[in-house]
Write a protein that holds these residues in place. Structure first.
Motif, short mmCIF file in Angstrom:
data_model
loop_
_atom_site.label_atom_id
_atom_site.label_comp_id
_atom_site.label_asym_id
_atom_site.label_seq_id
_atom_site.Cartn_x
_atom_site.Cartn_y
_atom_site.Cartn_z
N ARG A 126 12.52 1.72 5.79
CA ARG A 126 13.49 2.66 5.28
C ARG A 126 13.38 3.96 6.05
O ARG A 126 12.31 4.49 6.24
CB ARG A 126 13.23 2.97 3.81
N LEU A 127 14.53 4.49 6.41
CA LEU A 127 14.54 5.80 7.08
C LEU A 127 15.05 6.90 6.17
O LEU A 127 14.50 7.99 6.15
CB LEU A 127 15.42 5.74 8.33
N LEU A 128 16.12 6.64 5.45
CA LEU A 128 16.69 7.64 4.56
C LEU A 128 16.80 7.08 3.15
O LEU A 128 17.12 5.91 2.96
CB LEU A 128 18.09 8.05 5.02
N THR A 129 16.55 7.95 2.18
CA THR A 129 16.72 7.58 0.78
C THR A 129 17.67 8.58 0.14
O THR A 129 17.54 9.79 0.35
CB THR A 129 15.38 7.59 0.04
N PHE A 130 18.63 8.07 -0.62
CA PHE A 130 19.57 8.88 -1.38
C PHE A 130 19.39 8.51 -2.85
O PHE A 130 19.42 7.33 -3.20
CB PHE A 130 21.02 8.56 -1.01
N VAL A 131 19.18 9.50 -3.70
CA VAL A 131 19.06 9.26 -5.14
C VAL A 131 20.05 10.18 -5.85
O VAL A 131 20.00 11.40 -5.68
CB VAL A 131 17.63 9.54 -5.66
N TYR A 132 20.96 9.58 -6.60
CA TYR A 132 21.93 10.35 -7.38
C TYR A 132 21.61 10.14 -8.86
O TYR A 132 21.60 9.01 -9.35
CB TYR A 132 23.36 9.88 -7.08
N TYR A 133 21.32 11.25 -9.56
CA TYR A 133 20.91 11.18 -10.96
C TYR A 133 22.11 11.26 -11.90
O TYR A 133 22.97 12.12 -11.75
CB TYR A 133 19.93 12.30 -11.29
N MET A 134 22.13 10.35 -12.87
CA MET A 134 23.17 10.30 -13.89
C MET A 134 22.55 10.43 -15.28
O MET A 134 22.95 9.76 -16.22
CB MET A 134 23.95 8.99 -13.78
N THR A 135 21.56 11.27 -15.38
CA THR A 135 20.86 11.48 -16.65
C THR A 135 21.73 12.30 -17.60
O THR A 135 22.69 12.94 -17.17
CB THR A 135 19.54 12.23 -16.39
N PRO A 136 21.38 12.31 -18.87
CA PRO A 136 22.13 13.15 -19.82
C PRO A 136 22.04 14.63 -19.40
O PRO A 136 21.04 15.07 -18.84
CB PRO A 136 21.41 12.93 -21.16
N SER A 137 23.09 15.39 -19.68
CA SER A 137 23.15 16.78 -19.22
C SER A 137 22.08 17.66 -19.84
O SER A 137 21.71 18.68 -19.27
CB SER A 137 24.54 17.36 -19.49
N GLU A 138 21.54 17.29 -20.98
CA GLU A 138 20.52 18.10 -21.64
C GLU A 138 19.09 17.61 -21.30
O GLU A 138 18.16 17.81 -22.07
CB GLU A 138 20.74 18.13 -23.16
N TRP A 139 18.91 17.00 -20.13
CA TRP A 139 17.60 16.49 -19.71
C TRP A 139 16.59 17.64 -19.68
O TRP A 139 16.87 18.71 -19.15
CB TRP A 139 17.71 15.87 -18.33
N ASP A 140 15.42 17.42 -20.26
CA ASP A 140 14.37 18.43 -20.32
C ASP A 140 13.18 17.98 -19.47
O ASP A 140 12.62 16.92 -19.71
CB ASP A 140 13.93 18.63 -21.78
N ALA A 141 12.83 18.78 -18.48
CA ALA A 141 11.77 18.41 -17.54
C ALA A 141 10.44 18.15 -18.24
O ALA A 141 9.73 17.20 -17.90
CB ALA A 141 11.60 19.51 -16.49
N GLU A 142 10.09 18.96 -19.23
CA GLU A 142 8.82 18.80 -19.94
C GLU A 142 8.82 17.61 -20.90
O GLU A 142 7.90 16.82 -20.92
CB GLU A 142 8.50 20.08 -20.72
#
Length: 138
Positions: free
Chosen positions: A1-17
């Protein structure tokens, strides 16, 4: 693999903690230092502290050179993380700035060694044609 693309479709109120699920990215320079330290001692505390976390917020696109950037996905804690991932495969056709990084481009073929591929575009192998990366871009 040379390049990785990740597109997140998580809920808008995602909390990092509370939700977790970050993409942990390690510095390629620290990877080289880790390899050097492994030759001298087993103290990798310096390496382990040189990373950054990409939080999977909704509508975020992350693109990185997966052959140069060590990474891992941290566990999601309270709900599922939704993402689309695309990997681009290929061969590096020249070495550049990062050629000394362990695990990076050391095993890559150079454009001089790849002259046969320019004619047949890799039809004899399962890999796609080499990416045209110029020396001044790396």
């Amino acid at each position: 693999r040379l390049l990785t693309f990740v597109y997140y479709m998580t809920p808008s109120e995602w909390d990092a903690e509370l939700d977790g699920g970050a993409l942990r990215m390690y510095s390629p320079i620290m990877e080289q230092k880790k390899d050097e330290k492994n030759n001298n001692d087993n103290d990798n505390k310096d390496y382990d502290s040189h990373y950054f976390d990409v939080i999977p917020y909704a509508d975020r696109l992350v693109v990185f050179r997966s052959d140069l950037m060590e990474h891992k996905v941290m566990p999601s804690l309270r709900r599922d993380r939704m993402a689309i991932t695309v990997w681009l495969y290929g061969r590096v056709v020249c070495r550049g700035l990062y050629s000394g990084i362990s695990g990076g481009l050391d095993n890559a073929t150079t454009s001089e060694n790849n002259s046969a591929d320019k004619n047949n575009h890799g039809n004899s192998s399962r890999l796609p044609p080499s990416l045209p990366i110029s020396k001044h871009e790396t």
